[in-house]
Write a protein that holds these residues in place. Structure first.
Motif, PDB file in Angstrom:
ATOM      1  N   ALA A  28      32.829 -46.544  23.488  1.00 18.49           N
ATOM      2  CA  ALA A  28      32.333 -45.977  22.230  1.00 18.49           C
ATOM      3  C   ALA A  28      30.813 -45.830  22.291  1.00 18.49           C
ATOM      4  N   SER A  29      30.335 -44.693  21.797  1.00 22.00           N
ATOM      5  CA  SER A  29      28.900 -44.398  21.782  1.00 22.00           C
ATOM      6  C   SER A  29      28.495 -43.901  20.414  1.00 22.00           C
ATOM      7  N   PRO A  30      27.320 -44.338  19.935  1.00 18.44           N
ATOM      8  CA  PRO A  30      26.872 -43.864  18.629  1.00 18.44           C
ATOM      9  C   PRO A  30      26.521 -42.381  18.679  1.00 18.44           C
ATOM     10  N   VAL A  31      26.707 -41.724  17.563  1.00 17.58           N
ATOM     11  CA  VAL A  31      26.321 -40.322  17.434  1.00 17.58           C
ATOM     12  C   VAL A  31      24.966 -40.298  16.732  1.00 17.58           C
ATOM     13  N   LEU A  32      23.996 -39.687  17.362  1.00 21.60           N
ATOM     14  CA  LEU A  32      22.678 -39.587  16.749  1.00 21.60           C
ATOM     15  C   LEU A  32      22.703 -38.516  15.671  1.00 21.60           C
ATOM     16  N   THR A  33      22.048 -38.810  14.575  1.00 17.16           N
ATOM     17  CA  THR A  33      21.945 -37.841  13.487  1.00 17.16           C
ATOM     18  C   THR A  33      20.498 -37.380  13.380  1.00 17.16           C
ATOM     19  N   GLU A  34      20.252 -36.414  12.535  1.00 12.33           N
ATOM     20  CA  GLU A  34      18.885 -35.906  12.382  1.00 12.33           C
ATOM     21  C   GLU A  34      17.928 -36.983  11.912  1.00 12.33           C
ATOM     22  N   SER A  35      18.439 -38.008  11.240  1.00  8.30           N
ATOM     23  CA  SER A  35      17.556 -39.078  10.772  1.00  8.30           C
ATOM     24  C   SER A  35      17.248 -40.077  11.878  1.00  8.30           C
ATOM     25  N   ASP A  36      17.912 -39.960  13.032  1.00  9.63           N
ATOM     26  CA  ASP A  36      17.653 -40.837  14.170  1.00  9.63           C
ATOM     27  C   ASP A  36      16.516 -40.240  14.997  1.00  9.63           C
ATOM     28  N   ASN A  37      15.294 -40.423  14.548  1.00 11.74           N
ATOM     29  CA  ASN A  37      14.127 -39.841  15.213  1.00 11.74           C
ATOM     30  C   ASN A  37      13.539 -40.806  16.215  1.00 11.74           C
ATOM     31  N   ASP A  38      12.963 -40.259  17.298  1.00 16.31           N
ATOM     32  CA  ASP A  38      12.248 -41.117  18.228  1.00 16.31           C
ATOM     33  C   ASP A  38      10.815 -41.304  17.737  1.00 16.31           C
ATOM     34  N   GLU A  39       9.980 -41.967  18.526  1.00 17.19           N
ATOM     35  CA  GLU A  39       8.618 -42.290  18.098  1.00 17.19           C
ATOM     36  C   GLU A  39       7.792 -41.061  17.757  1.00 17.19           C
ATOM     37  N   ASP A  40       8.066 -39.929  18.381  1.00 14.20           N
ATOM     38  CA  ASP A  40       7.290 -38.713  18.141  1.00 14.20           C
ATOM     39  C   ASP A  40       7.853 -37.871  17.007  1.00 14.20           C
ATOM     40  N   GLY A  41       8.899 -38.385  16.329  1.00 12.59           N
ATOM     41  CA  GLY A  41       9.504 -37.625  15.244  1.00 12.59           C
ATOM     42  C   GLY A  41      10.509 -36.599  15.730  1.00 12.59           C
ATOM     43  N   GLU A  42      10.773 -36.586  17.041  1.00 13.34           N
ATOM     44  CA  GLU A  42      11.749 -35.658  17.605  1.00 13.34           C
ATOM     45  C   GLU A  42      13.154 -36.178  17.340  1.00 13.34           C
ATOM     46  N   THR A  43      14.095 -35.293  17.173  1.00 14.36           N
ATOM     47  CA  THR A  43      15.466 -35.727  16.963  1.00 14.36           C
ATOM     48  C   THR A  43      16.207 -35.779  18.281  1.00 14.36           C
ATOM     49  N   GLY A  44      17.275 -36.569  18.307  1.00 12.43           N
ATOM     50  CA  GLY A  44      18.131 -36.639  19.480  1.00 12.43           C
ATOM     51  C   GLY A  44      17.610 -37.593  20.531  1.00 12.43           C
ATOM     52  N   VAL A  45      18.247 -37.593  21.687  1.00 12.89           N
ATOM     53  CA  VAL A  45      17.882 -38.468  22.784  1.00 12.89           C
ATOM     54  C   VAL A  45      16.772 -37.818  23.591  1.00 12.89           C
ATOM     55  N   ASN A  46      15.694 -38.551  23.822  1.00 12.74           N
ATOM     56  CA  ASN A  46      14.540 -38.050  24.576  1.00 12.74           C
ATOM     57  C   ASN A  46      14.036 -36.721  24.019  1.00 12.74           C
ATOM     58  N   GLY A  47      14.098 -36.588  22.696  1.00 12.50           N
ATOM     59  CA  GLY A  47      13.604 -35.378  22.056  1.00 12.50           C
ATOM     60  C   GLY A  47      14.530 -34.194  22.155  1.00 12.50           C
ATOM     61  N   VAL A  48      15.714 -34.379  22.714  1.00 16.03           N
ATOM     62  CA  VAL A  48      16.668 -33.283  22.873  1.00 16.03           C
ATOM     63  C   VAL A  48      17.706 -33.383  21.771  1.00 16.03           C
ATOM     64  N   ASN A  49      17.814 -32.342  20.989  1.00 16.66           N
ATOM     65  CA  ASN A  49      18.803 -32.286  19.933  1.00 16.66           C
ATOM     66  C   ASN A  49      20.057 -31.656  20.511  1.00 16.66           C
ATOM     67  N   PRO A  50      21.219 -32.362  20.441  1.00 17.42           N
ATOM     68  CA  PRO A  50      22.438 -31.804  21.041  1.00 17.42           C
ATOM     69  C   PRO A  50      22.898 -30.497  20.395  1.00 17.42           C
ATOM     70  N   ASP A  51      22.365 -30.182  19.212  1.00 14.59           N
ATOM     71  CA  ASP A  51      22.738 -28.933  18.542  1.00 14.59           C
ATOM     72  C   ASP A  51      21.889 -27.743  18.993  1.00 14.59           C
ATOM     73  N   ASP A  52      20.780 -28.030  19.706  1.00 13.82           N
ATOM     74  CA  ASP A  52      19.932 -26.939  20.187  1.00 13.82           C
ATOM     75  C   ASP A  52      20.603 -26.217  21.345  1.00 13.82           C
ATOM     76  N   ASP A  53      20.385 -24.925  21.424  1.00 13.19           N
ATOM     77  CA  ASP A  53      20.929 -24.137  22.533  1.00 13.19           C
ATOM     78  C   ASP A  53      19.991 -24.305  23.715  1.00 13.19           C
ATOM     79  N   PRO A  54      20.467 -24.903  24.821  1.00  6.85           N
ATOM     80  CA  PRO A  54      19.583 -25.144  25.970  1.00  6.85           C
ATOM     81  C   PRO A  54      19.124 -23.857  26.645  1.00  6.85           C
ATOM     82  N   LEU A  55      19.800 -22.752  26.400  1.00  3.32           N
ATOM     83  CA  LEU A  55      19.430 -21.484  27.040  1.00  3.32           C
ATOM     84  C   LEU A  55      18.545 -20.607  26.165  1.00  3.32           C
TER      85      LEU A  55
END
Length: 178
Positions: free
Chosen positions: A150-177
């Motif tokens: 089981a792994s937690p799902v990051l939400t938009e309120s789960d910000n890193d130190e720089d205020g970026e969302t997601g893991v290492n500033g990567v939002n899983p909803d962003d289109d990588p292309l």
């Protein structure tokens, strides 16, 4: 061998039984739902079933646990420190191949800890969104858990130190292309 649709129904029932036993805090039932070395034909006279690396489990934020002893101790610890827990499963997908089944789902968890003061009913309720993969193995006594991850799902309120969302500033909803 049973029909594929029956297998899927049986695996769904075993998966539901696992979460219901957790909700009730029924350690004996949770224990009975996990594979034993005997379920896999391992001679328990020569292998300690508590230490055999037959099963594995990863709780959100925990390291991998292997062996019935470690896995079941983790559930005993969770149950001892959780006064209330309820799972609402969504996005449940079951796949069965032979004697192995894979269940992926989203655990929408509502839990409460011990009461903050004497006389209070429960501590504050907390919601958590977790994705889980449960692997089951067919045994003579039914489908048993082989692995839970089981792994937690990051939400938009789960910000890193720089205020970026997601893991290492990567939002899983962003289109990588894009």
């Amino acid at each position: 061998m049973s029909a594929p649709h029956t297998d899927v129904e049986q695996v769904e029932a075993a998966n539901t039984a696992f979460y219901e036993a957790l909700e009730r805090g029924d350690f004996e039932e949770v224990s009975s739902l996990w594979l034993t070395p005997a379920d896999l034909g391992v001679d328990e006279e020569y292998h300690d079933p508590a230490d055999s690396g037959v099963v594995s489990c990863v709780h959100p934020g925990w390291p991998v646990l292997t062996g019935r002893g470690e896995v079941l101790r983790s559930y005993a610890l969770i149950m001892a420190n959780t006064d209330y827990i309820q799972f609402f499963l969504t996005d449940v997908h079951v796949s069965v191949t032979g004697d192995t089944a894979l269940v992926s789902c989203t655990e929408n968890i509502l839990s409460g800890g011990p009461a903050p003061e004497e006389g209070a009913e429960l501590g504050p309720l907390v919601g958590q969104l977790v994705v889980a993969t449960n692997v089951f193995r067919r045994t003579p006594s039914g489908w048993k858990l082989w692995s839970h991850h089981a792994s937690p799902v990051l939400t938009e309120s789960d910000n890193d130190e720089d205020g970026e969302t997601g893991v290492n500033g990567v939002n899983p909803d962003d289109d990588p292309l894009a």
